[in-house]
Design a protein around this motif. Structure first.
Motif, PDB file in Angstrom:
ATOM      1  N   THR A  60      -0.252  36.742  46.358  1.00 19.05           N
ATOM      2  CA  THR A  60      -0.330  37.711  45.492  1.00 19.05           C
ATOM      3  C   THR A  60       0.942  38.655  45.581  1.00 19.05           C
ATOM      4  O   THR A  60       1.702  39.025  44.621  1.00 19.05           O
ATOM      5  CB  THR A  60      -1.701  38.654  45.543  1.00 19.05           C
ATOM      6  N   ILE A  61       1.251  39.035  46.905  1.00 15.60           N
ATOM      7  CA  ILE A  61       2.648  39.782  46.962  1.00 15.60           C
ATOM      8  C   ILE A  61       3.876  39.264  46.465  1.00 15.60           C
ATOM      9  O   ILE A  61       4.615  39.821  45.769  1.00 15.60           O
ATOM     10  CB  ILE A  61       3.005  40.020  48.759  1.00 15.60           C
ATOM     11  N   ASP A  63       3.685  36.919  44.176  1.00 17.91           N
ATOM     12  CA  ASP A  63       3.737  36.860  42.808  1.00 17.91           C
ATOM     13  C   ASP A  63       4.438  38.123  42.086  1.00 17.91           C
ATOM     14  O   ASP A  63       4.974  37.904  40.967  1.00 17.91           O
ATOM     15  CB  ASP A  63       2.196  36.431  42.341  1.00 17.91           C
ATOM     16  N   LYS A  64       4.137  39.190  42.669  1.00 19.21           N
ATOM     17  CA  LYS A  64       4.419  40.495  42.266  1.00 19.21           C
ATOM     18  C   LYS A  64       6.029  40.536  42.361  1.00 19.21           C
ATOM     19  O   LYS A  64       6.848  41.109  41.517  1.00 19.21           O
ATOM     20  CB  LYS A  64       3.732  41.726  42.981  1.00 19.21           C
ATOM     21  N   SER A  67       7.683  38.419  39.586  1.00 20.50           N
ATOM     22  CA  SER A  67       7.695  39.077  38.400  1.00 20.50           C
ATOM     23  C   SER A  67       8.808  40.094  38.202  1.00 20.50           C
ATOM     24  O   SER A  67       9.340  40.481  37.102  1.00 20.50           O
ATOM     25  CB  SER A  67       6.081  39.834  37.872  1.00 20.50           C
ATOM     26  N   VAL A  68       8.966  40.858  39.343  1.00 20.05           N
ATOM     27  CA  VAL A  68       9.899  41.990  39.087  1.00 20.05           C
ATOM     28  C   VAL A  68      11.170  41.353  39.436  1.00 20.05           C
ATOM     29  O   VAL A  68      12.368  41.920  38.973  1.00 20.05           O
ATOM     30  CB  VAL A  68       9.757  43.109  40.246  1.00 20.05           C
TER      31      VAL A  68
END
Length: 259
Positions: A60-61, A63-64, A67-68
């Motif tokens: 999840t980390i 993934d974020k 995206s950034v």
């Protein structure tokens, strides 16, 4: 259960490999290859963690961050992305495709106008070469050179052999800069060009050659260089040099690139 693997998958893999190779080569030329390698390592790590190991928290980390990171990559590599798009749009096959949709009468008219524009420049280059007068002439194509024109003195004159030679005469205040030609007119003189720091450029080539290479790497412009030391005539286009040109070779290259 066996995965279905067909011809479309093979084509898909080949296209991705070609795309990655072209991007890698582009980054290597711009000295951004280490950053590109770091991005590839990060993407592989992200896929391994989220898809293979299925680590939810770390996945999840990452993934974020991805995206950034896409926005960050666009900002960091904006010059390289612009060059990539210029290379696609300025490629010979693309120009040939555009010429395919132009009528033969229009082609003949355009070729005649280009010939009239090129010949004074070829003759001026040959004369300056004989006298070992340094010169740097840049042709604007699809990529605008307004930011470069703004660094020099606007002229907006017809292309004239004597005018070109007078601009680059050693006592002229404009002889150290570049002449920019746009829309078949001399737009400005004494212009400052971006200098290439490419280590592959031969050491015997001077600052004019590096400036010509720089503008051809950052835009789709074509640049003529006359060496003050040797009198040699060169052309820089698409980040590559063609050195020690004769009058016939210079005319042929300009006709091909500016058509």
């Amino acid at each position: 259960m066996l995965l279905e693997f067909g011809i479309k998958d093979i084509i898909d893999i080949i296209l991705v490999a070609l795309m990655l190779y072209y991007i890698y080569r582009l980054m290597r030329e711009s000295r951004s290859v280490n950053a590109f390698n770091g991005i590839i390592v990060f993407v592989v790590l992200w896929l391994f963690v989220s898809q293979v190991l299925e680590m939810r928290l770390l996945g999840t980390i990452l993934d974020k961050l991805v995206s950034v990171g896409i926005l960050a990559v666009i900002i960091i590599f904006q010059e390289d992305i612009r060059k990539f798009l210029f290379n696609i749009g300025g490629h010979q096959r693309m120009r040939a495709l555009k010429r395919f949709f132009v009528s033969s009468k229009q082609k003949d008219k355009d070729n005649k106008e280009i010939k009239q524009m090129i010949m004074p420049l070829v003759m001026a280059s040959i004369n300056m070469s004989r006298q070992k007068v340094g010169a740097l002439i840049v042709f604007e194509r699809s990529a605008t050179l307004d930011d470069i024109v703004a660094t020099g003195d606007r002229i907006d004159a017809n292309i004239n052999q004597r005018l070109i030679e007078n601009i680059f005469f050693k006592n002229s205040p404009l002889h150290d800069g570049a002449v920019v030609i746009s829309d078949k007119r001399i737009k400005a003189a004494g212009c400052i060009l971006p200098v290439s720091h490419d280590l592959s450029i031969p050491k015997e080539l001077g600052l004019r050659h590096r400036a010509a290479m720089g503008v051809s790497q950052e835009t789709d412009a074509v640049a003529i260089v006359v060496s003050e030391e040797t009198g040699g005539i060169s052309v820089a286009v698409n980040g590559r040099f063609r050195l020690r040109l004769s009058a016939e070779e210079l005319e042929s290259i300009l006709t091909e690139e500016l058509s």
